[in-house]
Scaffold this active site. Sequence first.
Site, PDB file in Angstrom:
ATOM      1  N   HIS A 150       0.711  -1.023  -0.011  1.00  0.00           N
ATOM      2  CA  HIS A 150       0.026  -0.122  -0.077  1.00  0.00           C
ATOM      3  C   HIS A 150       0.736   1.279  -0.044  1.00  0.00           C
ATOM      4  O   HIS A 150       0.404   2.363  -0.366  1.00  0.00           O
ATOM      5  CB  HIS A 150      -0.900   0.112   1.386  1.00  0.00           C
ATOM      6  CG  HIS A 150      -1.927  -1.233   1.270  1.00  0.00           C
ATOM      7  ND1 HIS A 150      -2.950  -1.149   0.120  1.00  0.00           N
ATOM      8  CD2 HIS A 150      -2.222  -1.878   2.182  1.00  0.00           C
ATOM      9  CE1 HIS A 150      -3.582  -2.221   0.666  1.00  0.00           C
ATOM     10  NE2 HIS A 150      -3.126  -2.636   1.699  1.00  0.00           N
ATOM     11  N   HIS A 188      -6.641  -7.115   0.125  1.00  0.00           N
ATOM     12  CA  HIS A 188      -6.946  -5.785  -0.135  1.00  0.00           C
ATOM     13  C   HIS A 188      -6.076  -5.479  -1.352  1.00  0.00           C
ATOM     14  O   HIS A 188      -5.154  -6.266  -1.860  1.00  0.00           O
ATOM     15  CB  HIS A 188      -5.978  -5.026   1.019  1.00  0.00           C
ATOM     16  CG  HIS A 188      -6.733  -5.204   2.115  1.00  0.00           C
ATOM     17  ND1 HIS A 188      -5.980  -6.203   3.175  1.00  0.00           N
ATOM     18  CD2 HIS A 188      -7.604  -4.440   2.854  1.00  0.00           C
ATOM     19  CE1 HIS A 188      -6.798  -6.041   4.255  1.00  0.00           C
ATOM     20  NE2 HIS A 188      -7.674  -5.216   4.241  1.00  0.00           N
ATOM     21  N   ASP A 275      -4.763 -12.828   4.279  1.00  0.00           N
ATOM     22  CA  ASP A 275      -5.837 -11.974   4.942  1.00  0.00           C
ATOM     23  C   ASP A 275      -7.295 -12.571   4.319  1.00  0.00           C
ATOM     24  O   ASP A 275      -8.222 -11.871   4.719  1.00  0.00           O
ATOM     25  CB  ASP A 275      -5.703 -10.625   5.349  1.00  0.00           C
ATOM     26  CG  ASP A 275      -5.078  -9.995   4.168  1.00  0.00           C
ATOM     27  OD1 ASP A 275      -4.774 -10.480   2.807  1.00  0.00           O
ATOM     28  OD2 ASP A 275      -4.764  -8.659   4.302  1.00  0.00           O
TER      29      ASP A 275
END
Length: 421
Positions: A150, A188, A275
């Site tokens: 990120h 994500h 995740d």
Amino acid sequence: MGGSTRPDASADKDRSGPPTLVVWDAELVHYDFGRTHPLHPVRLELTMDLAMRAGVLNGPDVIVRPAGLASDELIELVHDPAYVQAVRHLPESATRRLAVAFGLGTPDNPVFASMHEAAARVTGATLAATQAVWTRQYGHGVSLAGGLHHAMRRAASGFCIYNDPAVAIAWLLGNGASRVAYVDVDVHHGDGVQAAFYDDPRVLTISLHQSGRTLFPGTGFPEESGVGEATGTSVNVALPPSTGDEGWLRAFSGVVPVLLREFRPEILITQNGCDTHYLDPLADLTLSVEGQRASYQALHDLAHEVCAGRWVACGGGGYALASVVPRAWTHLLAVACHMPLDCSRPVPDDWRRAAAERVRDATGSTAGDDLPPGRFGDGADIGFHTWDAGEGDPDDPLDRAVAATRREILPLHGLDPLGDR
Ligand SMILES: [Zn+2]
Ligand SMILES: [Zn+2]
């Protein structure tokens, strides 16, 4: 229609090839935002311990060694020098306003002592794995501390300070690579890596993730496909919440192999955040360890198919510290080391007890106090239907998500979105 596919458990294609490099060093656990932060480094320590006990790191074709810090010059291939200076000096001279301007000093990305050194060491680990694979000293490289996808050019984001995969890719481009593929299977969106190469046709980024409509960072839709000559080289599959093994693997089969075969990268970098698991506390996909293991095996096999086995596997997210991350990434290490582990194999009881206690001590939390599961898998059945020709089922949200990505991207590569893989 499609066949019911069970991924091959043991595609040992290159036992006689070059060894696998696992970059590890106990110092890597100093990338630590504090006891109560979700990205707790205890997960790495537990993973290495479990992998060692499982015999994955003791094979004849595996080298485990540390790496140094990435230099400022290399970090600045993707980060603004002013940001790097801020990361270096903020722990001593924290002025909150300055910190926040760089995405630091927030609940997600708190300032901590020596955070430049800690983050530069993570980047150094991924760089070392990448350099070793690029120069063919090693076949595969693993950097479990890496995968901080990120981080942006001048800002920390989502627990990520320096974007180690982006730095590694930038290094490759400066050292002779002209086609690099990055596949991100974290729950994500891999927004920072996408942003770093959004206008660069030499880098194909593919991210499969829970849709940004319901999850951080809120981006990663099919229309985000790159700009200029790079249009078509940013690829996003925005999965509906509660997608499980069957849907996830079907989505992967409809997007990743066709694009990697068409793009023909010289090297594959993957971000293997775990995740996506049903026990993960931060997101809503429902994969099992069996499904995650199948994704690692598929990425491994594709690297052999499209880029002579040049594969660098990074870690990433994963917040079920004892119950998921160590098992998932022991499988990742096992796949990369050509010693695939059977999911029915028992996890040692003494490791399970020690892991639960270690997490309690490290985090001060009794949540998730239970013993980690007793087997390397979750007992899941991961039969699924591969994506073949057509639009899929228009009434199925998963099929609609995959079809949207195929319609957006495949024509940009001269491929038919309704065609067979
Ligand atoms: Zn291999
Ligand atoms: Zn994640």
